[in-house]
Design a protein around this motif. Structure first.
Motif, short mmCIF file in Angstrom:
data_model
loop_
_atom_site.label_atom_id
_atom_site.label_comp_id
_atom_site.label_asym_id
_atom_site.label_seq_id
_atom_site.Cartn_x
_atom_site.Cartn_y
_atom_site.Cartn_z
N TYR A 5 14.57 73.47 -61.07
CA TYR A 5 14.00 73.15 -62.38
C TYR A 5 13.74 74.44 -63.13
CZ TYR A 5 13.30 68.52 -60.43
OH TYR A 5 13.51 67.27 -59.87
N ASP A 6 13.45 74.31 -64.42
CA ASP A 6 13.01 75.48 -65.19
C ASP A 6 11.57 75.83 -64.84
OD1 ASP A 6 15.44 75.59 -66.64
OD2 ASP A 6 14.70 74.10 -68.07
N ALA A 7 10.74 74.80 -64.64
CA ALA A 7 9.33 75.04 -64.35
C ALA A 7 8.81 73.97 -63.40
CB ALA A 7 8.50 75.02 -65.64
N ILE A 176 4.36 78.19 -50.99
CA ILE A 176 4.97 78.65 -52.24
C ILE A 176 5.54 80.03 -51.96
CG2 ILE A 176 4.58 79.25 -54.65
CD1 ILE A 176 2.23 77.30 -54.65
N VAL A 177 6.84 80.18 -52.18
CA VAL A 177 7.53 81.42 -51.79
C VAL A 177 8.34 81.96 -52.97
CG1 VAL A 177 9.12 82.50 -50.17
CG2 VAL A 177 7.69 80.58 -49.42
N PRO A 178 7.86 83.02 -53.62
CA PRO A 178 8.67 83.67 -54.66
C PRO A 178 9.77 84.52 -54.02
CG PRO A 178 6.32 84.08 -54.95
CD PRO A 178 6.52 83.56 -53.56
N GLY A 182 13.62 83.18 -58.08
CA GLY A 182 12.59 82.37 -58.70
C GLY A 182 11.45 82.11 -57.74
N VAL A 183 10.99 80.88 -57.71
CA VAL A 183 9.89 80.48 -56.84
C VAL A 183 10.26 79.17 -56.18
CG1 VAL A 183 7.43 79.95 -56.68
CG2 VAL A 183 8.23 81.54 -58.44
N THR A 184 10.12 79.11 -54.85
CA THR A 184 10.40 77.87 -54.12
C THR A 184 9.09 77.25 -53.67
OG1 THR A 184 12.54 78.67 -53.34
CG2 THR A 184 11.57 76.83 -52.14
N VAL A 185 8.92 75.98 -54.01
CA VAL A 185 7.73 75.22 -53.63
C VAL A 185 8.13 74.27 -52.52
CG1 VAL A 185 5.97 73.61 -54.41
CG2 VAL A 185 6.80 75.41 -55.96
N HIS A 186 7.51 74.44 -51.36
CA HIS A 186 7.85 73.63 -50.19
C HIS A 186 6.85 72.47 -50.04
CE1 HIS A 186 10.84 76.48 -48.64
NE2 HIS A 186 10.00 77.44 -49.00
N THR A 187 7.38 71.29 -49.79
CA THR A 187 6.56 70.11 -49.52
C THR A 187 7.19 69.37 -48.35
OG1 THR A 187 7.73 68.43 -50.82
CG2 THR A 187 6.28 69.92 -52.03
N LYS A 188 6.46 68.39 -47.82
CA LYS A 188 7.02 67.56 -46.75
C LYS A 188 8.12 66.64 -47.26
CE LYS A 188 2.91 67.66 -43.81
NZ LYS A 188 1.87 66.86 -43.11
N GLN A 189 8.19 66.49 -48.58
CA GLN A 189 9.24 65.67 -49.18
C GLN A 189 10.45 66.48 -49.60
OE1 GLN A 189 5.97 65.06 -49.70
NE2 GLN A 189 5.99 63.09 -48.65
N SER A 191 12.03 70.78 -50.66
CA SER A 191 11.75 72.07 -51.30
C SER A 191 12.39 72.10 -52.67
CB SER A 191 12.27 73.23 -50.43
OG SER A 191 11.63 73.23 -49.17
N PHE A 192 11.68 72.73 -53.62
CA PHE A 192 12.12 72.73 -55.01
C PHE A 192 11.94 74.14 -55.57
CE2 PHE A 192 10.25 68.73 -53.75
CZ PHE A 192 11.28 67.83 -54.00
N THR A 193 12.91 74.55 -56.38
CA THR A 193 12.92 75.90 -56.91
C THR A 193 12.88 75.87 -58.44
OG1 THR A 193 14.18 76.72 -55.02
CG2 THR A 193 14.21 78.07 -57.00
N ALA A 194 12.16 76.85 -59.00
CA ALA A 194 12.11 76.99 -60.45
C ALA A 194 11.99 78.46 -60.80
CB ALA A 194 10.92 76.22 -61.02
N GLY A 195 12.31 78.77 -62.04
CA GLY A 195 12.14 80.13 -62.50
C GLY A 195 10.68 80.51 -62.64
N LYS A 196 9.85 79.49 -62.99
CA LYS A 196 8.43 79.76 -63.21
C LYS A 196 7.61 78.60 -62.66
CE LYS A 196 9.37 82.55 -67.29
NZ LYS A 196 9.13 82.76 -68.74
N VAL A 197 6.38 78.93 -62.23
CA VAL A 197 5.51 77.92 -61.62
C VAL A 197 4.10 78.05 -62.20
CG1 VAL A 197 4.32 77.27 -59.48
CG2 VAL A 197 6.78 77.66 -59.46
N LEU A 198 3.50 76.91 -62.50
CA LEU A 198 2.08 76.84 -62.82
C LEU A 198 1.35 76.22 -61.64
CD1 LEU A 198 -0.48 76.74 -64.67
CD2 LEU A 198 0.32 74.49 -65.44
N ILE A 199 0.28 76.88 -61.19
CA ILE A 199 -0.57 76.30 -60.16
C ILE A 199 -1.89 75.92 -60.81
CG2 ILE A 199 -1.66 76.63 -57.92
CD1 ILE A 199 0.37 78.77 -57.29
N SER A 200 -2.16 74.63 -60.84
CA SER A 200 -3.40 74.10 -61.43
C SER A 200 -3.99 73.11 -60.43
CB SER A 200 -3.12 73.44 -62.78
OG SER A 200 -2.06 72.50 -62.68
N ALA A 201 -4.38 73.63 -59.28
CA ALA A 201 -4.73 72.81 -58.13
C ALA A 201 -6.19 72.39 -58.08
CB ALA A 201 -4.37 73.56 -56.84
N GLY A 202 -6.98 72.71 -59.10
CA GLY A 202 -8.36 72.24 -59.14
C GLY A 202 -9.17 72.67 -57.92
N ALA A 203 -9.84 71.69 -57.32
CA ALA A 203 -10.68 71.96 -56.16
C ALA A 203 -9.87 72.26 -54.90
CB ALA A 203 -11.60 70.78 -55.89
#
Length: 381
Positions: A5-7, A176-178, A182-189, A191-203
């Motif tokens: 993705y782009d983001a 999360i691995v830059p 770009g940046v690769t976000v790993h999940t149990k579902q 892995s997804f890569t984007a040029g940029k990532v926003l982390i807004s994980a709250g608590a």
């Protein structure tokens, strides 16, 4: 689901969902990932409503952002056809020994905010249900009010999906691995890569250590809805309010649809860790006790039977100002967090700011207060 993705937005609550809409509406291929299914009760946006004020503490930058946030909420209303903002007015009350309104009033008037300064007698006369002691003072904003927070998140969700964003729910991020690509976000579902990532994980920021280590403390908070006498506290007659006393700081809302006056305490609270069970309302005696005590003293007609209670989370920074800044090591990762129990009203403009920074690297909004550099001595990236 495509892998790139782009983001990518990690954490699609109030801030993340707003940012996801902004990014997608600008033509960026955007993936939103949330550990739950927003709107939900695992973060800070449930248990409607939330106050929106324009005469704000913390300086002129907050006032400017609050006014822009208001504009963006109205735009979201027009776009979705959903009623999100009620202009109930907001009455701020304080013991001057605890807090003076001088600076806030100056900043508000500088930004042409409509506002009245009232003494305790004027407050009692206008709202007889408020039995405020002599010496207290207030600021009343007739154009302020409250937002239906869960409806707001749901509206941004619909808008983001209609703009082309992809939403992955009930999905915990494991890493999360830059890298150079770009940046690769790993999940149990997957892995997804984007040029940029926003982390807004709250608590849930602590669950992303060691990649992100911020001075944010998740705090368990409670709110209660209390039965009222007569109709003086009903929506349409009574404003939203804040109250600063020697015994603590409180905020609340009129009785909406007969559900009772809602009140919460801004200070105090029990620290919480991601993964821990959140104790239900009433687990601690002060859950109801603190709220009932201040109501009995200041609004006795609203200190009736407890109709319901709820728990949520604050994400506190040491100074209660937000964090909106790039990761100190990985400049294509943006961090937005630490909204400290007063951030929801700003979600619409925070989404705009996040999209600005991810898309262009700059924003026209003044966000100097929210830089990570102020925590240089405690941050460890």
């Amino acid at each position: 689901m495509k892998p790139s993705y782009d983001a990518i937005v990690v954490g699609a609550g109030s801030m993340g969902m707003s940012a996801g809409y902004e990014l997608a509406s600008r033509g960026l291929h955007t993936l939103l990932i949330d550990a739950f299914d927003p709107p939900h009760n695992q973060g800070s946006h449930h248990g409607e409503p939330r106050l929106i004020r324009h005469a704000y503490h913390g300086g002129a930058a907050y006032v400017s952002l609050a006014l822009r946030a208001d504009e963006r909420w109205l735009e979201l209303e027009r776009m979705t056809g959903e009623k999100l903002l009620e202009r109930s007015g907001v009455l701020n009350m304080s013991d001057p020994a605890i807090y003076s309104y001088d600076v806030r009033l100056h900043d508000a008037l500088t930004h042409s905010v409509v506002i009245e300064r009232l003494d305790a007698g004027e407050i009692r006369e206008r709202w007889p249900g408020v039995q405020l002691a002599d010496g207290y003072e207030g600021l009343y904003e007739p154009n302020a009010g409250y937002l239906y927070s869960e409806k707001c998140v749901a509206a941004y969700r619909r808008a983001a999906l209609e703009a082309g964003a992809v939403l992955l729910t009930n999905t915990f991020v494991t890493d999360i691995v830059p890298d150079a690509g770009g940046v690769t976000v790993h999940t149990k579902q997957g892995s997804f890569t984007a040029g940029k990532v926003l982390i807004s994980a709250g608590a849930w920021f602590k669950s992303l250590k060691p990649f992100v280590s911020l001075p944010i403390r998740p705090i368990r908070k409670v709110v209660g809805w209390f039965e009222t006498e007569g109709t003086g506290f009903d929506a349409g007659k009574f404003p939203g309010f804040t109250l600063g006393t020697r015994d603590g700081g409180y905020y609340g809302f009129p009785s909406i649809d007969g559900k009772g006056l809602k009140i919460g305490r801004h200070d105090t609270g029990v620290e919480w860790q991601p993964g821990e069970e959140l104790a239900p309302f009433g687990f601690y005696p002060e859950d109801e006790g603190d709220l009932r005590r201040v109501l009995s003293s200041v609004m006795p007609g609203a200190a009736g039977r407890l109709l319901s209670g709820a728990v949520c989370k604050y994400e506190m920074t040491p100074d209660e100002d937000f964090i909106i800044d790039t990761h100190p090591v990985h400049r294509n990762v943006l961090l937005a967090g630490g909204f400290s129990g007063h951030g929801f009203k700003f979600a619409s403009v925070v989404g705009e700011i996040a999209a600005d920074l991810l898309e262009r690297g700059v924003t026209r909004h003044d966000i100097g207060l929210f830089s990570l550099s102020r925590f240089a001595s405690v941050y460890q990236g």
